[in-house]
Design a protein around this motif. Structure first.
Motif, PDB file in Angstrom:
ATOM      1  N   ALA A  26      41.432 -17.643  -8.456  1.00 41.15           N
ATOM      2  CA  ALA A  26      42.098 -18.072  -7.218  1.00 41.15           C
ATOM      3  C   ALA A  26      41.466 -19.299  -6.581  1.00 41.15           C
ATOM      4  N   GLU A  27      40.320 -19.764  -7.100  1.00 43.76           N
ATOM      5  CA  GLU A  27      39.707 -20.985  -6.562  1.00 43.76           C
ATOM      6  C   GLU A  27      38.848 -21.621  -7.661  1.00 43.76           C
ATOM      7  N   PRO A  28      38.611 -22.932  -7.553  1.00 47.06           N
ATOM      8  CA  PRO A  28      37.783 -23.584  -8.576  1.00 47.06           C
ATOM      9  C   PRO A  28      36.322 -23.140  -8.480  1.00 47.06           C
ATOM     10  N   THR A  43      39.415 -25.549 -14.102  1.00 46.62           N
ATOM     11  CA  THR A  43      39.990 -26.698 -13.405  1.00 46.62           C
ATOM     12  C   THR A  43      38.907 -27.379 -12.573  1.00 46.62           C
ATOM     13  N   GLY A  97      46.134 -18.666 -11.951  1.00 47.88           N
ATOM     14  CA  GLY A  97      47.568 -18.505 -11.717  1.00 47.88           C
ATOM     15  C   GLY A  97      47.930 -19.124 -10.390  1.00 47.88           C
ATOM     16  N   SER A 134      51.126 -18.741  -7.162  1.00 48.86           N
ATOM     17  CA  SER A 134      52.259 -17.909  -6.770  1.00 48.86           C
ATOM     18  C   SER A 134      53.590 -18.496  -7.204  1.00 48.86           C
ATOM     19  N   PHE A 145      40.660  -8.343  -3.524  1.00 47.50           N
ATOM     20  CA  PHE A 145      41.599  -9.344  -2.996  1.00 47.50           C
ATOM     21  C   PHE A 145      42.420  -8.651  -1.904  1.00 47.50           C
ATOM     22  N   ARG A 157      42.090 -29.196  -7.313  1.00 48.75           N
ATOM     23  CA  ARG A 157      43.443 -29.700  -7.136  1.00 48.75           C
ATOM     24  C   ARG A 157      43.383 -31.183  -6.827  1.00 48.75           C
ATOM     25  N   ASP A 216      46.814 -29.056 -10.183  1.00 49.21           N
ATOM     26  CA  ASP A 216      45.504 -28.674 -10.714  1.00 49.21           C
ATOM     27  C   ASP A 216      45.117 -29.600 -11.860  1.00 49.21           C
ATOM     28  N   LYS A 275      39.786 -17.242  -0.444  1.00 54.06           N
ATOM     29  CA  LYS A 275      39.362 -18.516  -1.019  1.00 54.06           C
ATOM     30  C   LYS A 275      38.356 -19.212  -0.099  1.00 54.06           C
ATOM     31  N   PHE A 285      49.808 -12.558  -0.521  1.00 54.39           N
ATOM     32  CA  PHE A 285      49.016 -13.163  -1.590  1.00 54.39           C
ATOM     33  C   PHE A 285      49.211 -12.356  -2.879  1.00 54.39           C
ATOM     34  N   ASP A 304      36.945 -15.951 -15.920  1.00 42.76           N
ATOM     35  CA  ASP A 304      37.805 -16.751 -15.055  1.00 42.76           C
ATOM     36  C   ASP A 304      39.275 -16.444 -15.368  1.00 42.76           C
ATOM     37  N   ASN A 305      40.089 -16.367 -14.353  1.00 45.82           N
ATOM     38  CA  ASN A 305      41.536 -16.261 -14.605  1.00 45.82           C
ATOM     39  C   ASN A 305      42.285 -17.107 -13.594  1.00 45.82           C
ATOM     40  N   SER A 319      49.569 -19.142  -0.470  1.00 43.22           N
ATOM     41  CA  SER A 319      48.536 -19.004   0.550  1.00 43.22           C
ATOM     42  C   SER A 319      48.259 -20.330   1.245  1.00 43.22           C
TER      43      SER A 319
HETATM   44  O1  DLL Z   1      45.524 -17.980  -6.196  1.00 45.93           O
HETATM   45  C1  DLL Z   1      46.884 -16.707  -7.733  1.00 45.93           C
HETATM   46  C2  DLL Z   1      45.671 -16.035  -8.237  1.00 45.93           C
HETATM   47  C3  DLL Z   1      45.210 -14.900  -7.610  1.00 45.93           C
HETATM   48  C4  DLL Z   1      45.017 -16.502  -9.360  1.00 45.93           C
HETATM   49  C5  DLL Z   1      44.101 -14.245  -8.096  1.00 45.93           C
HETATM   50  C6  DLL Z   1      43.922 -15.858  -9.877  1.00 45.93           C
HETATM   51  C7  DLL Z   1      43.460 -14.716  -9.235  1.00 45.93           C
HETATM   52  P1  DLL Z   1      47.940 -19.215  -4.912  1.00 45.93           P
HETATM   53  O2  DLL Z   1      47.385 -18.620  -3.682  1.00 45.93           O
HETATM   54  O3  DLL Z   1      49.352 -19.647  -4.934  1.00 45.93           O
HETATM   55  O4  DLL Z   1      47.803 -18.219  -6.110  1.00 45.93           O
HETATM   56  O5  DLL Z   1      47.007 -20.445  -5.277  1.00 45.93           O
HETATM   57  C8  DLL Z   1      47.175 -21.145  -6.470  1.00 45.93           C
HETATM   58  O6  DLL Z   1      44.808 -21.603  -6.594  1.00 45.93           O
HETATM   59  O7  DLL Z   1      47.168 -23.903  -7.947  1.00 45.93           O
HETATM   60  C9  DLL Z   1      44.774 -23.434  -8.060  1.00 45.93           C
HETATM   61  O8  DLL Z   1      44.615 -24.599  -7.279  1.00 45.93           O
HETATM   62  C10 DLL Z   1      43.953 -22.319  -7.474  1.00 45.93           C
HETATM   63  N1  DLL Z   1      43.459 -21.423  -8.521  1.00 45.93           N
HETATM   64  C11 DLL Z   1      43.948 -20.230  -8.894  1.00 45.93           C
HETATM   65  N2  DLL Z   1      43.190 -19.708  -9.888  1.00 45.93           N
HETATM   66  C12 DLL Z   1      42.201 -20.618 -10.155  1.00 45.93           C
HETATM   67  C13 DLL Z   1      41.104 -20.676 -11.051  1.00 45.93           C
HETATM   68  C14 DLL Z   1      46.630 -17.678  -6.597  1.00 45.93           C
HETATM   69  N3  DLL Z   1      40.818 -19.691 -11.896  1.00 45.93           N
HETATM   70  C15 DLL Z   1      46.120 -22.195  -6.609  1.00 45.93           C
HETATM   71  N4  DLL Z   1      40.348 -21.798 -11.040  1.00 45.93           N
HETATM   72  C16 DLL Z   1      46.185 -22.900  -7.940  1.00 45.93           C
HETATM   73  C17 DLL Z   1      40.605 -22.805 -10.189  1.00 45.93           C
HETATM   74  C18 DLL Z   1      42.391 -21.710  -9.279  1.00 45.93           C
HETATM   75  N5  DLL Z   1      41.602 -22.795  -9.310  1.00 45.93           N
END
Ligand code: DLL
Length: 447
Positions: A226-228, A337, A250, A252, A148, A340, A316, A437, A153, A247-248, A106
């Motif tokens: 997906a965000e801090p 986290t 990941g 991409s 979402f 970033r 992260d 986000k 995404f 919290d979860n 994203s």
């Molecule tokens: O955000 C994957 C995701 C989707 C995770 C839904 C959880 C739920 P990307 O768009 O590639 O993938 O962004 C990844 O988002 O490197 C972190 O910087 C940040 N991020 C993801 N989850 C967290 C979290 C998804 N629980 C980037 N806490 C990662 C803090 C998060 N940052």
């Protein structure tokens, strides 16, 4: 520390583990499995992905040199630049014919990163999503509302298949149109909400504005990621929506959601170590740091077929905890986290993370949980402005009282951050809300 609801749920949690065979493995057995899987992944990427072969050759290492998990540190890192240079399919380790799904990162600048999945990758992803959703308390009796965006995404699809695998009833709502989201949650009696933590607050705000009580919904649990976000934000969401917020994590490049997730003990997110090997490094020197120290998370995929990342620098900032968790899972946990490393602001030489500012704002009565940071240069000086929404009482208060509020907030920020920040109070609801986000930082400095 948390509600009795959360404590009760934590007790029940011990019994609910999706894949006890893998999630509760002895460390010795787990490390053996990691090593076997790592070695076969390395052989494969060296043979099939030119970028890895080039990088390994340049570093003078061969897959055969990796005889123990400690040897992983000899391998070169993989970065977002490697992915950009291989755009779109250059880092795929299988022919496109074997790829059955494509997603993308994203990122907002430049070309997105393209990632692919084979059928087996999708099966693993589904299993891992089922693992962390079970750990967060989701069962086949839940109605899982996914807010979402469905698309490139990974968020929506990842949790969608995980919830279906568990046997829950999935509402593939997608993002946007908050009023409709609320109506569907009311009418379909959604029990689990899946979205970003900032969007969860947007839902609460909107309901309150419409004169609706968010507690009247059937929501029981929230799966946010997906965000801090901070513990302070967790408390705010729980109070306002009347649910248990988990919290979860990941990304991409590594898979999407399902790399790590909290159990109901909520003492960090279990990282699924039978699929991903985590390391924490010093972001400047690249040295691996001892367990427990804060640094950049680096991940190596050991089961991915189409897009295995080797020592991928996530950017992260977090730490790893290998101590035993009361839930019974043996996988290490990553702490929430801080953000970033590329979101870290350097203000007059001091490192500042948006989450540190969030922590302060949530402690001050009158601040709404919506803020934005604007960084600019005045002459040679960096200036950080914290724009924060305040409740109407403060916004329309007499100048003198408002000034005192701003002064107190600026003092608190300066003592926490170690550098001064200007505070600007803005009207409730004036900061742009995002469906995905949140965008916390506007950096107007020319770099
Ligand atoms: O955000 C994957 C995701 C989707 C995770 C839904 C959880 C739920 P990307 O768009 O590639 O993938 O962004 C990844 O988002 O490197 C972190 O910087 C940040 N991020 C993801 N989850 C967290 C979290 C998804 N629980 C980037 N806490 C990662 C803090 C998060 N940052």
């Amino acid at each position: 520390m948390y509600s009795t609801k959360a404590a009760g749920a934590a007790d029940q949690d011990r019994a609910r583990i999706w894949d006890p065979l893998h999630e509760c493995m002895d460390r010795e057995e787990l490390e053996l499995l990691q090593l076997t899987r790592l070695r076969s992944t390395l052989e494969r990427v060296y043979r099939d992905v030119p970028c890895y072969r080039r990088k390994f050759d340049a570093a003078g290492v061969r897959p055969g040199n990796v005889k123990s998990l400690d040897d992983l540190a000899q391998l070169p890192f993989t970065t977002k630049d490697d992915l950009r240079e291989s755009y779109p399919y250059g880092m795929f380790a299988v022919p496109l014919r074997e790829v059955v799904r494509i997603h993308s990162s994203s990122g907002t600048t430049g070309k997105p990163t393209v990632v692919g999945y084979t059928r087996a990758d999708l099966q693993n992803w589904t299993e891992l999503a089922a693992r962390f959703m079970t750990a967060a308390g989701v069962t086949e009796d839940d109605i899982v509302h996914i807010a979402f965006g469905y698309g490139l995404f990974t968020g929506a699809f990842g949790l969608h298949y995980g919830a279906e695998r568990i046997g829950a009833s999935v509402i593939p709502m997608s993002s946007g149109n908050t009023d409709k989201q609320i109506m569907i949650m009311q009418d379909y009696r959604s029990t689990a909400l899946v979205c970003t933590p900032s969007y969860a607050l947007t839902v609460a705000d909107r309901m309150e504005k419409l004169g609706l009580d968010p507690h009247s919904l059937s929501l029981r649990v929230g799966l946010f990621g997906a965000e801090p976000w901070t513990e302070e934000m967790r408390r705010e969401i729980e109070q306002r929506l009347g649910l248990i917020a988990t919290d979860n994590y990941g990304l991409s490049e590594v898979m999407g959601p399902g790399v790590a997730g909290e159990c109901l003990q909520r003492g960090g997110m279990h990282i699924f170590e039978d699929h991903f090997i985590p390391e924490i490094i010093d972001p400047d020197s690249g040295e691996v740091l001892p367990a427990g120290e804060v640094g950049e998370l680096v991940l190596t995929c050991v089961t991915k077929e189409a897009f295995p990342m080797i020592r991928y620098r996530t950017r992260d900032i977090t730490r790893l905890d290998y101590s035993r968790c009361a839930c019974g899972r043996t996988h290490a946990r990553i702490a929430k986290t801080m953000g970033r490393s590329d979101d870290m602001l350097i203000i007059k030489g001091v490192n500042v993370f948006p989450t540190q500012i969030e922590e302060v704002l949530f402690q001050v009565e009158g601040c709404e949980p919506h803020y934005q940071l604007v960084v600019d240069k005045v002459g040679a000086m960096d200036v950080l402005e914290v724009q924060v929404e305040v409740n109407e009482r403060i916004f329309f208060d007499e100048m003198k009282k408002q000034r005192a509020f701003v002064d107190a907030l600026e003092k608190k920020l300066a003592s926490t951050l170690g550098v001064g920040a200007r505070v600007k109070l803005v009207e409730p609801s004036s900061i742009t809300r995002h469906e995905g986000k949140a965008q916390r930082v506007i950096d107007r400095r020319t770099r």
